[in-house]
Design a protein around this motif. Structure first.
Motif, PDB file in Angstrom:
ATOM      1  N   ALA A 200       0.818  -1.219   0.000  1.00 44.13           N
ATOM      2  CA  ALA A 200       0.000   0.000   0.000  1.00 44.13           C
ATOM      3  C   ALA A 200       0.849   1.264   0.000  1.00 44.13           C
ATOM      4  O   ALA A 200       0.559   2.219  -0.736  1.00 44.13           O
ATOM      5  N   TYR A 201       1.903   1.279   0.807  1.00 48.88           N
ATOM      6  CA  TYR A 201       2.731   2.484   0.889  1.00 48.88           C
ATOM      7  C   TYR A 201       3.541   2.698  -0.382  1.00 48.88           C
ATOM      8  O   TYR A 201       3.647   3.820  -0.884  1.00 48.88           O
ATOM      9  N   LYS A 202       4.092   1.619  -0.912  1.00 47.51           N
ATOM     10  CA  LYS A 202       4.934   1.739  -2.110  1.00 47.51           C
ATOM     11  C   LYS A 202       4.125   2.245  -3.300  1.00 47.51           C
ATOM     12  O   LYS A 202       4.609   3.050  -4.100  1.00 47.51           O
ATOM     13  N   MET A 271      15.567  -6.607  11.351  1.00 46.68           N
ATOM     14  CA  MET A 271      15.396  -6.554   9.897  1.00 46.68           C
ATOM     15  C   MET A 271      15.298  -5.115   9.404  1.00 46.68           C
ATOM     16  O   MET A 271      15.723  -4.798   8.293  1.00 46.68           O
ATOM     17  N   MET A 272      14.760  -4.239  10.254  1.00 45.99           N
ATOM     18  CA  MET A 272      14.608  -2.841   9.860  1.00 45.99           C
ATOM     19  C   MET A 272      15.943  -2.109   9.785  1.00 45.99           C
ATOM     20  O   MET A 272      16.024  -0.997   9.255  1.00 45.99           O
ATOM     21  N   LYS A 276      18.038  -0.792   2.939  1.00 47.86           N
ATOM     22  CA  LYS A 276      17.562  -1.032   1.588  1.00 47.86           C
ATOM     23  C   LYS A 276      16.178  -1.690   1.585  1.00 47.86           C
ATOM     24  O   LYS A 276      15.440  -1.582   0.610  1.00 47.86           O
ATOM     25  N   LEU A 277      15.851  -2.394   2.679  1.00 50.33           N
ATOM     26  CA  LEU A 277      14.580  -3.111   2.756  1.00 50.33           C
ATOM     27  C   LEU A 277      13.657  -2.593   3.857  1.00 50.33           C
ATOM     28  O   LEU A 277      12.552  -3.103   4.014  1.00 50.33           O
ATOM     29  N   ALA A 278      14.127  -1.612   4.628  1.00 50.27           N
ATOM     30  CA  ALA A 278      13.364  -1.159   5.796  1.00 50.27           C
ATOM     31  C   ALA A 278      11.971  -0.666   5.405  1.00 50.27           C
ATOM     32  O   ALA A 278      10.977  -0.987   6.073  1.00 50.27           O
ATOM     33  N   GLN A 279      11.872   0.095   4.337  1.00 48.63           N
ATOM     34  CA  GLN A 279      10.580   0.635   3.924  1.00 48.63           C
ATOM     35  C   GLN A 279       9.621  -0.475   3.520  1.00 48.63           C
ATOM     36  O   GLN A 279       8.443  -0.463   3.899  1.00 48.63           O
ATOM     37  N   SER A 280      10.122  -1.464   2.779  1.00 47.50           N
ATOM     38  CA  SER A 280       9.272  -2.577   2.337  1.00 47.50           C
ATOM     39  C   SER A 280       8.850  -3.454   3.511  1.00 47.50           C
ATOM     40  O   SER A 280       7.715  -3.942   3.551  1.00 47.50           O
ATOM     41  N   ILE A 281       9.764  -3.654   4.471  1.00 47.31           N
ATOM     42  CA  ILE A 281       9.438  -4.473   5.641  1.00 47.31           C
ATOM     43  C   ILE A 281       8.373  -3.789   6.496  1.00 47.31           C
ATOM     44  O   ILE A 281       7.423  -4.416   6.969  1.00 47.31           O
ATOM     45  N   ALA A 282       8.522  -2.474   6.685  1.00 45.44           N
ATOM     46  CA  ALA A 282       7.534  -1.734   7.472  1.00 45.44           C
ATOM     47  C   ALA A 282       6.167  -1.738   6.790  1.00 45.44           C
ATOM     48  O   ALA A 282       5.133  -1.687   7.466  1.00 45.44           O
TER      49      ALA A 282
END
Length: 359
Positions: A200-202, A271-272, A276-282
């Motif tokens: 949703a955020y992306k 993981m956060m 590079k992946l923090a935004q996708s994980i959140a």
């Protein structure tokens, strides 16, 4: 079991003004209590919420006529001190930071009750203590509650309360299932079912950037800035609702149709740290996924098993049990060098997790 519900209120302009007044009194009480707590502590005293509440009611509240205005519930100051005490309890236990002063328009909320009497709710109307009747957009379950919390999100008011419900065990179609969480696919089940990640955020990040830039260009204190702020908050709320909706659908399906569910104990905070992946994980909401499973398992008569954090579900072959020494994140297909078994990486991990249910 206790189950909470939160829904949007359908208010008139006058009712919104009344809600803002209640939220303002709750914010003033909380900030007064925090400032007094800090002052007393610096003078060598050990304050608590009971001491502050007694002093406020006997010495401060009597001089503030606007708090005792007609139509204002006087219970909101009591719950403001309870929230302050809970904030300090979390701080002393190391579960949160030092309490901060509340700002106008940021997380406005207040709690009211009927002096210990049960409050009936149900249907499209609710009678709030002192405030009176208010309408909702969706029907509420017919129940009773002891207190109600009203909050403002993106200039809309919401009501939340907890009520007692009976557990509803459902007939299970599967005995056990392993659930592998991921970024590309939100959840992959050992039965082969895959739930896509809505991201949703992306998908909304470009519009959020545009609205944020528009807000930054508005003059501070102007009506246009206020309108732009509300528009940005509404879009953030929409992104949050899309994420919550997908999580509720997945967890409902799992708990209603499976007797035992096995998930990984993910170190989300660790993981956060991968920027590079923090935004996708959140954007996935892994912690919320686990939280929903925990209470829905009680509601629908299921069982939740949390695998050990160091269990190598992705590195282990689901066919022969041989474990790889290393497995890159870019390797989306698991290929076993011992038996030649080839399978989707997430499905392989889900099958390994499902076998822990029998163990």
């Amino acid at each position: 079991m206790l189950l909470s519900i939160k829904t949007k209120l359908k208010l008139t302009a006058e009712q919104k003004t009344v809600m803002s007044k209640h939220a303002g009194i709750a914010r003033f009480t909380y900030n007064w209590g925090l400032a007094t707590w800090k002052s007393l502590y610096q003078d060598g005293y050990k304050p608590n919420k009971y001491l502050l509440k007694k002093f406020f009611n006997n010495s401060v509240k009597t001089e503030l006529e606007w708090i005792k205005e007609k139509g204002i519930c006087q219970k909101i100051t009591q719950y403001a001190f309870d929230q302050l005490g809970a904030a300090f309890d979390r701080f002393f236990k190391g579960l949160g930071g030092y309490p901060k002063f509340k700002k106008k328009g940021v997380n406005d909320s207040f709690t009211i009750d009927a002096s210990g009497k049960p409050i009936p709710v149900g249907g499209l109307r609710v009678k709030l203590p002192t405030i009176g009747w208010v309408k909702t957009y969706e029907g509420l379950p017919h129940a009773t509650t002891t207190k109600l919390t009203i909050s403002r999100i993106a200039d809309d008011w919401y009501i939340a309360f907890a009520h007692e419900v009976e557990c509803e065990p459902t007939q299970k179609s599967q005995e056990a299932v392993g659930v592998d969480l991921g970024i590309k696919e939100l959840a992959t089940l050992s039965t082969g079912i895959v739930f896509p990640n809505p991201k949703a955020y992306k998908k909304s990040i470009q519009k959020l950037k545009r609205l944020s830039k528009s807000l930054a260009r508005k003059t501070k204190g102007s009506n246009n800035r206020h309108k732009s702020k509300i528009k940005l908050a509404k879009h953030h709320n929409r992104v949050s609702n899309i994420r919550k909706d997908s999580l509720h659908k997945v967890t409902n399906y799992l708990c209603k149709n499976h007797a035992v569910m096995v998930i990984e104990d993910l170190n989300v905070s660790g993981m956060m740290q991968n920027h590079k992946l923090a935004q996708s994980i959140a954007d996935c909401g892994f912690y919320e996924f686990k939280r929903q499973l925990e209470y829905k398992c009680k509601k629908f008569g299921s069982k939740l098993v949390v695998a050990d954090r160091w269990y190598a579900s992705s590195k282990t072959c689901s066919n022969c049990g041989c474990k790889k020494e290393s497995l890159l994140l870019s390797e989306r297909v698991y290929s076993c060098g011992h038996c030649g078994h080839v399978m989707d990486r997430d499905l392989n991990a889900a099958i390994n997790l499902s076998r822990l249910a029998k163990a």
